[in-house]
Design an enzyme around this catalytic site. Structure first.
Site, short mmCIF file in Angstrom:
data_model
loop_
_atom_site.label_atom_id
_atom_site.label_comp_id
_atom_site.label_asym_id
_atom_site.label_seq_id
_atom_site.Cartn_x
_atom_site.Cartn_y
_atom_site.Cartn_z
CB CYS A 118 -0.94 0.01 1.19
SG CYS A 118 -2.01 -1.42 1.20
CG HIS A 259 -3.32 3.20 2.40
ND1 HIS A 259 -3.89 2.93 1.19
CD2 HIS A 259 -3.29 2.02 3.07
CE1 HIS A 259 -4.17 1.64 1.11
NE2 HIS A 259 -3.82 1.06 2.24
CG ASN A 289 -6.62 -1.07 1.27
OD1 ASN A 289 -5.93 -0.58 0.39
ND2 ASN A 289 -6.10 -1.65 2.35
N1 ACO Z 1 -18.19 -9.49 8.45
C1 ACO Z 1 -18.68 -9.83 9.66
N2 ACO Z 1 -17.88 -10.22 10.68
C2 ACO Z 1 -16.55 -10.20 10.45
C3 ACO Z 1 -16.00 -9.85 9.21
C4 ACO Z 1 -16.88 -9.48 8.18
N3 ACO Z 1 -16.45 -9.10 6.95
N4 ACO Z 1 -14.65 -9.95 9.28
C5 ACO Z 1 -14.37 -10.36 10.54
N5 ACO Z 1 -15.51 -10.52 11.23
C6 ACO Z 1 -15.66 -10.96 12.61
C7 ACO Z 1 -14.49 -11.74 13.12
O1 ACO Z 1 -14.57 -13.09 12.75
C8 ACO Z 1 -14.60 -11.53 14.62
O2 ACO Z 1 -15.58 -12.40 15.10
P1 ACO Z 1 -15.39 -13.11 16.55
O3 ACO Z 1 -15.35 -11.98 17.53
O4 ACO Z 1 -16.61 -13.95 16.66
O5 ACO Z 1 -14.11 -13.87 16.48
C9 ACO Z 1 -15.15 -10.11 14.73
O6 ACO Z 1 -15.73 -9.80 13.45
C10 ACO Z 1 -14.10 -9.07 15.04
O7 ACO Z 1 -12.99 -9.29 14.18
P2 ACO Z 1 -11.69 -8.40 14.28
O8 ACO Z 1 -10.64 -8.95 13.37
O9 ACO Z 1 -11.36 -8.20 15.72
O10 ACO Z 1 -12.24 -7.04 13.67
P3 ACO Z 1 -11.54 -5.64 13.66
O11 ACO Z 1 -12.35 -4.67 14.40
O12 ACO Z 1 -10.07 -5.73 14.00
O13 ACO Z 1 -11.63 -5.24 12.11
C11 ACO Z 1 -10.25 -5.18 10.13
C12 ACO Z 1 -11.00 -6.05 11.15
C13 ACO Z 1 -11.27 -4.29 9.44
C14 ACO Z 1 -9.55 -6.06 9.12
C15 ACO Z 1 -9.21 -4.29 10.86
O14 ACO Z 1 -8.44 -5.08 11.74
C16 ACO Z 1 -8.29 -3.54 9.93
O15 ACO Z 1 -8.68 -2.63 9.23
N6 ACO Z 1 -6.98 -3.84 9.93
C17 ACO Z 1 -5.99 -3.13 9.14
C18 ACO Z 1 -6.09 -3.37 7.67
C19 ACO Z 1 -5.00 -2.59 6.94
O16 ACO Z 1 -4.74 -1.45 7.24
N7 ACO Z 1 -4.29 -3.20 6.03
C20 ACO Z 1 -3.09 -2.55 5.50
C21 ACO Z 1 -3.04 -2.37 4.12
S1 ACO Z 1 -3.43 -3.78 3.15
C22 ACO Z 1 -2.11 -4.03 2.04
O17 ACO Z 1 -0.99 -3.70 2.29
C23 ACO Z 1 -2.40 -4.80 0.77
#
Ligand code: ACO
Length: 332
Positions: A118, A259, A289
């Protein structure tokens, strides 16, 4: 010794392209166990764009590049170098930049990809800036282009809801001494969390086999929580460092083009930098993203709709797989 802050290169044109097809959160509800509400509340994304079958990364890059060249009043033949930030090139070899060069109808200028996930566009911008600073080149095309829909596991709700396809471009030219231009760029990588965001099979370490395909090891794997924490910390630190080095306060920044990974990450960075969200260029709701394409797409939108005006100081920051991250400060 004090760092010379006189801009040596300047963005003289921007362009962007996103595919026509819209994939909404409601569409995704029919594909995986997710909901529009979960996606909007946890990420800020409402919809994203998906490339059509047969469309390649360089096709998207081409339209963005042509628009940037038009905005700059330049022709492809005026370019001295092409740098494309991408992790989704048309083929593993040669580079997406080589395909782009051919589609632009030019030959015999250096054209190469940079792999910084990214952060790829800011890496490309920094490289282009260095070549102009050194006097080696006059016009450098820098691009961020990604076709992430091809490398996602569409049954994995933790990743497939986050990403989209698109491309953005900027043309760099020598600054003319009026203070406008690239003030600074900062590049960073820390591989401690290398396994938290990667595609495990398909490179030299692990070949693609029927078993690796079954296990989806040829698709994006991400530990979202690891990345979230490091993103807030490193994006804040890199942005603050760029401001300090330039002797600029947060209040002097007219626009931040971050980003577009997650609205919650952006909000926390805004809070820590003490820059109101109203001064952030945001389009994550419409495109999700798009990795290296996200900053140049947002930059182009804000330039074209007149939010970003000549002489505005703009801060850009990005973080992705590697973990690689970067910041850039420009006066447009
Ligand atoms: N729909 C519904 N529920 C979901 C989904 C979904 N799409 N995805 C995950 N969940 C569930 C999980 O299974 C979990 O359930 P559980 O509590 O029963 O285990 C719950 O939601 C919470 O999951 P978390 O992973 O804790 O959710 P979080 O609030 O951390 O959000 C996310 C996840 C959006 C991925 C976040 O962590 C994030 O944005 N991370 C950074 C991403 C990023 O910046 N990437 C960098 C660039 S990418 C690149 O370089 C190509």
């Amino acid at each position: 010794m004090p760092v010379d802050q006189t801009p040596k290169s300047r963005i003289v044109g921007t362009g962007a392209y996103v595919p026509e097809r819209v994939l909404s959160n409601l569409d995704l509800e029919k594909m995986v166990d997710t909901s529009d509400q979960w996606i909007r509340e946890r990420t800020g994304i409402r919809e994203r764009r998906i490339a059509r079958e047969g469309e390649a990364t360089s096709d998207m890059a081409l339209v963005a590049a042509q628009r940037a060249l038009d905005a700059a009043g330049l022709q492809p033949k005026d370019l001295d170098m092409i740098v494309v930030g991408t992790i989704t090139p048309d083929m593993p070899m040669p580079s997406c930049a080589a395909f782009l060069q051919r589609k632009l109808g030019i030959t015999d200028i250096p054209a190469f990809d940079v792999s910084a996930a990214c952060a790829g566009f800011l890496y490309a911008l920094s490289i282009g800036d260095q070549f102009i600073r050194s006097g080696m080149h006059r016009h450098v095309l820098v691009v961020g282009a990604e076709l992430l829909s091809r490398i996602l596991d569409w049954e994995e709700r933790t990743t497939c809801v986050l990403f989209g396809d698109g491309a953005g471009a900027a043309v760099l030219a020598p600054a003319n001494g009026d203070g406008r231009g690239v003030l600074s760029t900062k590049l960073h990588t820390d591989a401690t969390l290398i396994e938290s965001l990667c595609i495990r099979a398909g490179g030299s370490q692990e070949r693609i086999t029927p078993e690796s395909i079954r296990q989806k090891r040829d698709k994006v794997f991400m530990n979202g929580q690891d990345i979230f924490k490091v993103a807030v910390k490193n994006l804040t630190r890199a942005s603050a460092c760029a401001l300090t080095e330039a002797g600029i306060g947060a209040s002097d920044v007219r626009w931040v083009v971050p980003h577009q990974a997650n609205m919650r990450i952006i909000s926390q960075v805004a809070q820590r930098l003490d820059i109101p969200l109203e001064r952030f260029v945001l389009n994550i709701d419409r495109y999700g993203n798009t990795s290296s394409a996200s900053i140049p797409i947002a930059l182009d939108e804000a330039v074209r709709d007149g939010r970003i005006q000549p002489n505005d100081t703009v801060l850009m920051c990005a973080l992705g797989g590697g973990i690689s991250w970067a910041s850039a400060l420009i006066r447009l």
